[in-house]
Write a protein that holds these residues in place. Structure first.
Motif, PDB file in Angstrom:
ATOM      1  N   VAL A   1      -3.264   5.143   5.816  1.00 61.53           N
ATOM      2  CA  VAL A   1      -3.503   4.844   4.536  1.00 61.53           C
ATOM      3  C   VAL A   1      -2.949   3.338   4.521  1.00 61.53           C
ATOM      4  CG1 VAL A   1      -2.443   4.660   2.323  1.00 61.53           C
ATOM      5  CG2 VAL A   1      -2.721   6.917   3.637  1.00 61.53           C
TER       6      VAL A   1
ATOM      7  N   TYR B   1       3.188   3.509  -0.528  1.00 57.25           N
ATOM      8  CA  TYR B   1       2.313   4.812  -0.286  1.00 57.25           C
ATOM      9  C   TYR B   1       2.885   5.958   0.566  1.00 57.25           C
ATOM     10  CZ  TYR B   1      -1.382   1.695  -2.233  1.00 57.25           C
ATOM     11  OH  TYR B   1      -2.156   0.971  -3.077  1.00 57.25           O
ATOM     12  N   PRO B   2       3.889   6.436  -0.168  1.00 57.50           N
ATOM     13  CA  PRO B   2       4.593   7.546   0.613  1.00 57.50           C
ATOM     14  C   PRO B   2       3.473   8.858   0.834  1.00 57.50           C
ATOM     15  CG  PRO B   2       5.045   7.786  -1.752  1.00 57.50           C
ATOM     16  CD  PRO B   2       4.422   6.608  -1.472  1.00 57.50           C
ATOM     17  N   SER B   3       2.887   8.793   2.215  1.00 60.96           N
ATOM     18  CA  SER B   3       2.138   9.784   2.596  1.00 60.96           C
ATOM     19  C   SER B   3       2.064  10.287   3.897  1.00 60.96           C
ATOM     20  CB  SER B   3       0.602   9.008   2.290  1.00 60.96           C
ATOM     21  OG  SER B   3      -0.397   9.761   3.086  1.00 60.96           O
TER      22      SER B   3
ATOM     23  N   ALA C   1       7.614  11.425   3.909  1.00 61.96           N
ATOM     24  CA  ALA C   1       8.034  10.715   2.542  1.00 61.96           C
ATOM     25  C   ALA C   1       7.702  11.474   1.290  1.00 61.96           C
ATOM     26  CB  ALA C   1       7.244   9.206   2.501  1.00 61.96           C
TER      27      ALA C   1
END
Lengths: 113, 450
Positions: free
Chosen positions: B78, B70-72, B209
């Motif tokens: 998250v 989960y590139p956030s 990210a």
């Protein structure tokens, strides 16, 4: 379900809002929206303060947003803020954070807090 | 048909390294090194730092797996939400975000003393107020320190530490028998626990990210940065303990980096360290406030903080969030400056980070079970066995940091503070957040700068 009518309505609301038009006049961006569950691509383009929407592949997008079609529909119809699915990991983004923030601010200015 | 295409703006590995190293390199780290040396009992401080760094490599692997999935920019929010649950995710997010205030307040404390040492005519408290106000004003106008300045500063600081430390070590002419270098003092475990603090922030590159095309760049950047931090601050600790075998002597100077600069190059080294301290603290202030205010804004937009925290000024900056953070940092910095209890911030910050590293190990394990089919560009090592080992080790280090001797009366202030903070956050999430989420939207009052 097709998200395109929702995106076109979103674009129309942006274009009717004079404050948004002025705010976005220097914000030229191409945003790619991928409905991950149906593998369909849409796009939003901001140019000279006006937003347009469409369907189909794009090259060299500034921002790529991936989510299920339901979530894209909820976000761009104002049913939920973009942050809600984003903070749940249900909406993923590739691109500059400032552009993501700008998109969130646009929904904030259209539909409020 | 959706397909992967190129983006106009892609960040390179260099940015991943510099961001990770730069965010971890706070000015308070200098004082943390002194504290580590004191706990370690002398010249083995470098070894405590190295051990902490090796353990953090495992934490970095866990961050890398989660970041790849989960590139956030919402990162920890998250991951913990999916890997634990929403309630504890919010509690952890709130507590984690306070470490930003700790670090800003701690750096303000350091900077106040640096300027007081350099320009004694002006009290340090004045410097703290002026510099924090300046950074707040700059942030309110939506101006962020250019990325290249922020990037360069991390490398500048670490290069300075390496060069100055080597100069001091080569000129010290002090024998360094293995017995001294590897001496394990009675509080060595606490030395490792506080050693975690030196690396605090290395993982804050993960919120970027989304700006990296290849998500494998971030793990590489984090691991390289950890190595650079270990070398830079390890040598700094070694040089300090060689010149001052009794670390307690340095504790009262509050400006060990200036002392080292003076030893290395005389007045030039002293003033060079003043400048490096200033740039380091200012980039910490600027980066910390910009990141944390956006995080608060995002939580307000998610309706878990009051809507006013999402209010924007004419520059589209979340001004209420920013002013709240700045006020909190200033208040804490003033309290710490007046009481001198900076160790409180270091120990509490190290503990929060240690607990987060423990939690991410569990989250990795949980997500392997809950979401086995989700793509993982980077896979952490030894799951689940190593996950549990890392979780237990970092939990113990967190407890060790909270209970490390601090203050004259041995009162475990960081422990009490963290318990109260966690309880307060839990109460807020359970009783206030449901009401906020049930509230209706109201029109946004903002006048964009046109």
């Amino acid at each position: 379900m097709n998200v395109l009518p929702v995106l076109e309505e979103f674009a129309a609301q942006c274009n009717q809002n004079e404050r948004l038009r002025k705010m976005n006049r220097d914000w030229s961006r191409l945003i790619e929206l991928v409905a991950t569950d149906r593998n369909v691509t849409y796009w939003l383009r901001s140019e000279q303060g006006l937003i347009t929407a469409g369907m189909g592949d794009v090259d060299e997008a500034d921002l790529k947003i991936s989510a299920s079609e339901d979530i894209l529909q909820e976000v761009f119809s104002g049913a939920v803020t973009p942050t809600e699915p984003y903070n749940a990991g249900d909406l993923l983004v590739k691109g500059h954070q400032d552009d993501l923030m700008r998109l969130d601010i646009i929904t904030l200015l259209i539909w409020g807090e | 048909m959706a397909s992967s295409r190129d983006f106009k703006r892609v960040l390179p590995l260099r940015t991943a390294v510099s961001t990770s190293a730069g965010l971890a390199s706070a000015a308070i780290n200098f004082l943390a090194c002194v504290e580590i040396a004191e706990y370690a009992g002398g010249s083995s401080a470098w070894l405590a730092l190295l051990v902490a760094g090796i353990l953090i490599v495992f934490a970095g692997a866990n961050f890398s797996e989660l970041n790849g999935m989960y590139p956030s920019s919402a990162a920890i929010r998250v991951w913990t939400r999916r890997g634990i649950n929403d309630t504890w995710s919010l509690v952890m997010s709130f507590v984690y975000a306070t470490t930003v205030i700790f670090v800003i307040a701690a750096d303000a404390f350091v900077l106040g003393h640096v300027f007081q040492a350099a320009l004694p005519a002006i009290p340090g408290l004045i410097w703290i107020v002026v510099l924090l106000a300046l950074v707040t004003a700059v942030n309110l106008r939506g101006i962020r320190i250019a990325g290249i300045v922020q990037d360069t500063n991390g490398f500048l600081l670490l290069a300075t530490l390496v060069i100055f430390s080597l100069i001091v070590l080569f000129h010290a002419h002090v024998p360094l028998p293995a017995a001294r270098l590897f001496h394990i003092g009675p509080n060595w475990f606490q030395a490792v626990a506080v050693g975690v603090f030196i690396y605090v922030g290395f993982e804050w590159v993960t919120p970027l990210a989304e700006e990296f095309e290849d998500s494998r760049v971030i793990p590489r950047g984090m691991f390289i940065a950890l190595g650079l931090i270990a070398v830079g601050f390890g040598l700094f600790s070694l040089a300090l303990t060689v010149v001052f075998p009794a670390a307690s002597v340095l504790k009262h100077s509050l400006v060990p980096q200036l002392v080292l600069g003076m030893r290395a190059l005389g007045p030039l080294g002293f003033w060079w360290m003043v400048v490096v301290s200033l740039t380091t603290a200012m980039t910490t202030f600027n980066g910390g406030m910009a990141t944390a205010s956006r995080f608060v804004y995002a939580l307000a937009r998610e309706r878990v903080l009051p809507a006013k925290m999402a209010r924007l000024n004419s520059y589209l900056v979340p001004q209420t969030a920013l002013l709240t953070l700045a006020g909190g940092s200033l208040g804490l910095a003033i309290i710490v400056y007046l009481t001198g209890q900076y160790v409180f911030l270091i120990n509490a910050g190290a503990a929060v980070e240690s607990f987060m590293y423990a939690a991410t190990a569990i989250v990795v394990w949980n997500l392997r079970r809950r979401e086995p089919k989700t793509a993982r560009p980077f896979r952490s090592w030894g799951v689940p066995g190593m996950s549990w080992i890392i979780a237990v080790v970092f939990t113990l280090l967190g407890i060790g940091s909270l209970l490390a001797p601090s203050g004259e009366h041995g009162f475990p202030g960081p422990f009490v503070f963290l318990v109260l903070l966690t309880m307060g956050a839990y109460f807020y999430v359970r009783h206030v957040v449901p009401k906020l989420r049930a509230s209706k939207r109201s029109p946004q009052r903002v006048a964009p700068k046109l």
